[in-house]
Scaffold this motif. Structure first.
Motif, short mmCIF file in Angstrom:
data_model
loop_
_atom_site.label_atom_id
_atom_site.label_comp_id
_atom_site.label_asym_id
_atom_site.label_seq_id
_atom_site.Cartn_x
_atom_site.Cartn_y
_atom_site.Cartn_z
N ASN A 14 4.33 0.63 -34.93
CA ASN A 14 5.16 -0.54 -34.61
C ASN A 14 4.66 -1.86 -35.19
O ASN A 14 5.44 -2.78 -35.38
CB ASN A 14 5.28 -0.69 -33.09
CG ASN A 14 6.10 0.41 -32.45
OD1 ASN A 14 7.22 0.67 -32.85
ND2 ASN A 14 5.51 1.08 -31.47
N GLN A 63 15.37 1.03 -30.64
CA GLN A 63 14.21 0.48 -29.94
C GLN A 63 14.54 -0.84 -29.26
O GLN A 63 15.07 -1.76 -29.87
CB GLN A 63 13.04 0.29 -30.89
CG GLN A 63 11.75 -0.14 -30.20
CD GLN A 63 10.53 0.21 -31.01
OE1 GLN A 63 10.30 1.39 -31.33
NE2 GLN A 63 9.75 -0.79 -31.38
N THR A 68 12.51 -3.83 -27.26
CA THR A 68 11.19 -4.40 -27.01
C THR A 68 11.34 -5.54 -26.01
O THR A 68 12.26 -6.36 -26.13
CB THR A 68 10.54 -4.91 -28.30
OG1 THR A 68 10.32 -3.81 -29.19
CG2 THR A 68 9.21 -5.59 -28.03
N HIS A 79 7.57 -1.47 -25.57
CA HIS A 79 8.52 -0.85 -26.48
C HIS A 79 9.17 0.35 -25.79
O HIS A 79 8.46 1.17 -25.18
CB HIS A 79 7.83 -0.34 -27.75
CG HIS A 79 7.20 -1.39 -28.60
ND1 HIS A 79 7.91 -2.42 -29.16
CD2 HIS A 79 5.90 -1.54 -29.00
CE1 HIS A 79 7.08 -3.18 -29.88
NE2 HIS A 79 5.87 -2.66 -29.79
#
Length: 392
Positions: A74, A293, A295, A366
């Motif tokens: 990441n 994803q 976050t 995440h």
């Protein structure tokens, strides 16, 4: 292909496979590479959640994975600095998902310019000790690493700060995540989360004063991105005005809707925004459908009076922002190789007495999984339905 050439081909293929155990852009590949250049690189993990940490490099978290060694890495890492060996003497710009920084960046009390120097890109440099000072590990547990270091930092007005820094970086378990965010993680969600807690102490014999400049803790995290990534920042009250650091932000990069800021962080154009203490909450995030994803980033925010100002050319040294988001770009003619965006948060600054301290913690989460599950997390924490993010 004759037999001898075929045999050579098979041997070469096997050698390559053994040499590169993990695929490109994977966490395992980055860990292998980091281990070649950084002696104390350390793996912290809880099940498939993993982070890489270096205590000596100011308790820096380089990168993370939601899916073990083969999972996508990441964090953005500045490989040219590391692979060339320059990181041995210059560590400030190595990148990483969690790293120590200080403010202010610009203004009369800037710590990134020498006294009397024009405050432009040519003259800008990280403070010497921030760029070169190695820390010592002070504690190690199964889930955390702590390190400490002392620094001297001189500002553009000539004042010298003697400081001591203590930093603890930790990986969070699934239970930690649920408690901290007050959520119940749905089945099938993958996650990795980590925090960086920093304490800055006035190590001198005199009190710091506003008239000669103050320091604040500034936490930065460089994230790899996709073309559809947008940062999401909920505001505590409506505003049409946020800070833009490199010229006006166009409507195709920034939208403010329903007391929420949406900012395109696609690493396609250098830009930076700031959110003042008058408007920000202690939470921000981002989402990419391409990366599947979500976050979320939380941080210490006490809404104090003094926040150092890092806007170029400013004449108000304590009217600064709490949140900053930087979006990079790759532009080789301009010597820019910044395929990442940054989550940044700042502590307030204080007129510290000798041995007095300030603290700041930033925590990054995440998540990957079904859009319905990610949306439930986003609605709970950010107040935003991911399916309703503005298109721009």
């Amino acid at each position: 292909m004759n037999r001898s050439l075929y045999a050579l081909f098979i041997i070469s293929l096997l050698f390559y496979s053994c040499k590169n155990k993990y695929p490109e852009e994977s966490f395992g590949r980055d860990l292998e590479k980091l281990s070649k250049f950084i002696e104390d690189i350390t793996l912290l993990q809880t099940e498939e959640s993993m982070i890489t940490v270096s205590a000596s490099n100011q308790a820096r978290i380089f990168t993370s994975s939601l899916a073990g060694m083969s999972g996508t890495s990441n964090g953005w890492i500045n490989w040219p600095i590391i692979e060339s060996g320059r990181h041995k003497d210059s560590i400030a710009y190595m990148g990483g998902e969690s790293r120590l920084w200080f403010g202010p960046e610009f203004g009369a009390f800037s710590i990134f310019f020498d006294a009397g120097a024009a405050q432009n890109g040519t003259n800008m440099r990280a403070p010497k000790d921030l760029d070169a000072k190695k820390f010592k590990m002070s504690k190690r547990t199964k889930k955390s690493i702590s390190s400490v270091g002392a620094m001297q930092i001189k500002n553009a007005s000539g004042f010298i700060f003697d400081i001591e820094i203590a930093r603890t970086v930790s990986i969070l378990t699934e239970d930690d995540i649920e408690k901290k965010l007050n959520i119940a993680l749905p089945d099938g969600i993958s996650q990795v989360a980590f925090s960086a807690a920093t304490t800055l102490k006035n190590n001198s014999l005199s009190q710091w004063k506003k008239e000669t400049g103050l320091l604040n803790i500034w936490e930065l995290g460089c994230m790899l991105t996709a073309t559809d990534t947008k940062v999401i920042i909920p505001l505590q009250k409506k505003t049409d005005s946020i800070t833009s650091y490199f010229g006006a932000l166009s409507k195709d990069r920034l939208v403010i809707k329903d007391s929420t800021v949406y900012f395109k962080t696609d690493a396609q154009q250098v830009s930076k925004l700031g959110i003042s203490p008058l408007h920000c909450k202690n939470t921000m995030g981002s989402y990419s459908a391409t990366m599947n994803q979500l976050t979320i980033v939380t941080f210490t925010f006490n809404n104090d009076d003094l926040y150092t100002n890092s806007i170029p050319g400013n004449n108000a040294p304590y009217a600064g922002d709490v949140i900053n988001i930087f979006n990079g770009e790759v532009n080789i003619p301009l010597d820019r190789n910044w395929p990442f965006y940054e989550f940044e948060s700042s502590s307030s600054a204080k007129e510290l007495l000798p041995n007095e301290k300030i603290d700041h913690t930033q925590t990054t989460y995440h998540f990957q999984g079904a859009i319905e599950d990610l949306t439930e997390i986003s609605k709970k924490v950010l107040g935003v339905d991911l399916k309703n993010i503005p298109i721009f």
